[in-house]
Design a protein around this motif. Structure first.
Motif, PDB file in Angstrom:
ATOM      1  N   THR A 284     -10.271   5.532   3.737  1.00 38.21           N
ATOM      2  CA  THR A 284      -9.069   6.233   4.196  1.00 38.21           C
ATOM      3  C   THR A 284      -9.190   6.651   5.656  1.00 38.21           C
ATOM      4  O   THR A 284      -8.253   6.466   6.453  1.00 38.21           O
ATOM      5  N   ILE A 285     -10.347   7.206   6.027  1.00 40.08           N
ATOM      6  CA  ILE A 285     -10.543   7.653   7.413  1.00 40.08           C
ATOM      7  C   ILE A 285     -10.547   6.463   8.369  1.00 40.08           C
ATOM      8  O   ILE A 285      -9.896   6.496   9.432  1.00 40.08           O
ATOM      9  N   TYR A 286     -11.260   5.390   8.017  1.00 45.84           N
ATOM     10  CA  TYR A 286     -11.290   4.208   8.873  1.00 45.84           C
ATOM     11  C   TYR A 286      -9.893   3.614   9.047  1.00 45.84           C
ATOM     12  O   TYR A 286      -9.507   3.204  10.143  1.00 45.84           O
ATOM     13  N   THR A 287      -9.134   3.544   7.940  1.00 47.05           N
ATOM     14  CA  THR A 287      -7.799   2.978   8.014  1.00 47.05           C
ATOM     15  C   THR A 287      -6.877   3.857   8.856  1.00 47.05           C
ATOM     16  O   THR A 287      -6.081   3.351   9.667  1.00 47.05           O
ATOM     17  N   ALA A 288      -6.984   5.168   8.687  1.00 51.06           N
ATOM     18  CA  ALA A 288      -6.139   6.086   9.463  1.00 51.06           C
ATOM     19  C   ALA A 288      -6.428   5.974  10.952  1.00 51.06           C
ATOM     20  O   ALA A 288      -5.504   5.927  11.776  1.00 51.06           O
ATOM     21  N   ILE A 289      -7.718   5.904  11.321  1.00 48.65           N
ATOM     22  CA  ILE A 289      -8.070   5.771  12.740  1.00 48.65           C
ATOM     23  C   ILE A 289      -7.592   4.422  13.281  1.00 48.65           C
ATOM     24  O   ILE A 289      -7.070   4.328  14.397  1.00 48.65           O
ATOM     25  N   GLY A 290      -7.783   3.357  12.482  1.00 52.90           N
ATOM     26  CA  GLY A 290      -7.335   2.037  12.921  1.00 52.90           C
ATOM     27  C   GLY A 290      -5.830   1.979  13.117  1.00 52.90           C
ATOM     28  O   GLY A 290      -5.345   1.453  14.130  1.00 52.90           O
ATOM     29  N   PHE A 291      -5.078   2.519  12.167  1.00 52.21           N
ATOM     30  CA  PHE A 291      -3.620   2.530  12.282  1.00 52.21           C
ATOM     31  C   PHE A 291      -3.167   3.322  13.504  1.00 52.21           C
ATOM     32  O   PHE A 291      -2.347   2.867  14.305  1.00 52.21           O
ATOM     33  N   ALA A 292      -3.721   4.552  13.622  1.00 49.92           N
ATOM     34  CA  ALA A 292      -3.285   5.428  14.720  1.00 49.92           C
ATOM     35  C   ALA A 292      -3.623   4.828  16.076  1.00 49.92           C
ATOM     36  O   ALA A 292      -2.785   4.797  16.985  1.00 49.92           O
ATOM     37  N   GLY A 293      -4.850   4.363  16.246  1.00 44.88           N
ATOM     38  CA  GLY A 293      -5.258   3.803  17.525  1.00 44.88           C
ATOM     39  C   GLY A 293      -4.477   2.550  17.890  1.00 44.88           C
ATOM     40  O   GLY A 293      -4.107   2.347  19.057  1.00 44.88           O
ATOM     41  N   TYR A 294      -4.185   1.691  16.898  1.00 46.32           N
ATOM     42  CA  TYR A 294      -3.432   0.462  17.164  1.00 46.32           C
ATOM     43  C   TYR A 294      -1.992   0.779  17.541  1.00 46.32           C
ATOM     44  O   TYR A 294      -1.403   0.156  18.440  1.00 46.32           O
ATOM     45  N   LEU A 295      -1.387   1.761  16.882  1.00 39.16           N
ATOM     46  CA  LEU A 295      -0.033   2.162  17.236  1.00 39.16           C
ATOM     47  C   LEU A 295       0.029   2.774  18.634  1.00 39.16           C
ATOM     48  O   LEU A 295       0.958   2.508  19.404  1.00 39.16           O
ATOM     49  N   MET A 296      -0.973   3.583  18.968  1.00 38.89           N
ATOM     50  CA  MET A 296      -0.954   4.301  20.245  1.00 38.89           C
ATOM     51  C   MET A 296      -1.179   3.386  21.439  1.00 38.89           C
ATOM     52  O   MET A 296      -0.572   3.571  22.498  1.00 38.89           O
TER      53      MET A 296
END
Length: 461
Positions: A284-296
């Motif tokens: 969950t943490i890895y996916t959240a960081i990946g999603f957020a960083g890719y969107l930003m």
């Protein structure tokens, strides 16, 4: 096809099943053992009269869960956004969830093997049980390569982070100056080094918090979660997809520690539940960081998202600089801890390891430190050991200078080491021990080998 992921099936009671009692000993599953008995004792490698002896575990469910999460969450999270940029939304999401699921499954395999045989104590013992003593040097070599790659990654992270804070100095020069800190730490005892690991946990938590605070407090691109930059749904470059394999997989390595965690549980019958929660949290943490960083930051996200946070204007500079200073101190403090097992393994191979002495032996010595007689080879061993530790630290810095790409080293670590040790290795060992290879295991082995070869080639390319 029905696949069971339970390591500890509950035995059925029959009229022939012996009544469990405190004197029952289990050997190869031949006798019934109450699951509650594991809360009182566990297997040990020692034996009395040829029978395995139970030893009480030390870690509760919560303690083992915390240790498992701490092992899974590392510097690999910094490259998760880049992995999504290489794989795209669809394939990237499929990969990270699949890797978390399969890595959890193989962790349960290791736990089952080690809890069924009291003679098996470590990952190397599992390999020896499955394939014989000839495989031990190969496993040792793979562990050495993995540990050395982690050391290189820590040096790269330290150099890049400090360069972002002090841009007047080059990253390579800062890595060389870092030897003044790194070399003394490799001679510190583990009792002191263990306290420094809290910096790593704190920096991980802080990084997650900072990413989301920055993303939600900035209204316009770049670096905003309210106004994302362009991203891709599918794969646009299949060579980069191979690199994404390693970047995603690097976060789920750490299976070498699974045997120790399983054996140290007070109630190892709860290992399945514990490791499920650990991988759910980590994924969950890895996916959240990946999603957020890719969107930003979109397809132009850096190897380390921390670099993007510092370079982008509009954020709270104090918060981001605090986060970067934590990323400077954390690798410096964790380097010696990760290098310790590698140094010990090399000393054993070179024959320069120093035997431990009892307090009684040390009490009779004038300096209270040495147990070697005057003129013995102990002094030479100590000198060679010192030189070896200094040279290994210098080698890690040198490789970091010549291979400065953080994502490249992370991809090599994930593609070669993590796939082979955390995915393919446990399944192949289980097949060798059980003598049966089901369709699910066959798919894992084939896919793991293909992705390891593809990812390693792409990372070196």
């Amino acid at each position: 096809m029905k696949v069971s992921f339970s390591v500890f099936p509950t035995p059925r009671r029959t009229s022939e099943t012996p009544t469990p009692n405190r004197t029952n000993l289990v050997s190869g599953g031949a006798q019934y053992q109450s699951p509650n008995a594991f809360a009182r004792r566990r297997f040990s490698g020692s034996a009395v009269g040829g029978a395995p002896v139970f030893v009480r575990g030390q870690s509760t469910f919560g303690q083992t869960l915390f240790n498992s999460i701490a092992i899974l969450l590392g510097v690999g999270m910094l490259s998760e956004p880049l992995a999504f940029a290489y794989a795209g939304w669809g394939v990237g999401t499929l990969l990270i969830i699949s890797y978390g699921f399969v890595a959890c499954y193989t962790a349960k395999i290791l736990a089952r093997i080690i809890l069924q045989d009291p003679r098996v104590r470590s990952y190397s013992d599992i390999g020896r049980k499955a394939f014989g003593p000839g495989v031990t040097p190969i496993i040792s070599l793979m562990f050495c390569l993995e540990l050395f790659a982690v050391c290189v990654i820590l040096v790269t992270l330290y150099g890049d982070s400090l360069h972002a804070l002090l841009p007047r100095y080059s990253s390579n020069s800062l890595k060389i100056w870092g030897l003044l800190v790194l070399i003394p730490t490799v001679f510190l005892p583990l009792s002191l080094l263990s306290y420094t690991s809290i910096l790593g946990i704190m920096s991980t938590i802080l990084m997650v918090v900072v990413i989301f605070i920055d993303g939600f407090t900035k209204a316009e691109a770049p670096g905003s979660l309210w106004e994302p930059l362009p991203t891709d749904i599918g794969v646009t470059n299949y060579r980069e997809l191979g690199v994404a394999f390693g970047l995603f997989m690097a976060g789920f390595s750490g299976h070498a520690v699974i045997p120790s965690l399983a054996r140290d549980m007070i109630d190892p019958t709860r290992f399945d539940s514990m490791i499920n929660w650990a991988f759910v949290v980590a994924t969950t943490i890895y996916t959240a960081i990946g999603f957020a960083g890719y969107l930003m930051f979109g397809n132009n996200v850096s190897d380390e998202i921390s670099m993007d946070l510092l370079r982008t204007t509009g954020y709270n500079p104090w918060l981001n600089q605090l986060c970067l200073w934590m990323l400077v101190l954390s690798p410096l403090s964790k380097f010696a801890l990760n290098a310790q097992p590698l140094n010990s393994m090399i000393e054993i191979l070179l024959g320069t390891d120093t035997p431990f002495a009892s307090p009684e032996d040390l009490a009779d010595k004038p300096d209270g430190l040495s147990v070697a007689a005057i003129g013995s080879s102990f002094g030479w061993k100590r000198a060679i050991g010192i030189a070896q530790r200094v040279l290994l630290t210098g080698a890690a810095v040198t490789v970091s200078i010549f291979v400065p790409e953080f994502s490249a080293v992370m991809a090599i670590l994930g593609s070669f080491s993590a796939f082979m040790l955390s995915i393919v290795g446990p399944v192949v060992a289980n097949v060798a021990i059980e003598g049966v290879c089901g369709p699910f295991d066959a798919v894992i082995i084939a896919a793991g080998i293909v992705m390891a070869a593809w990812g390693t080639t792409a990372a070196f390319w």
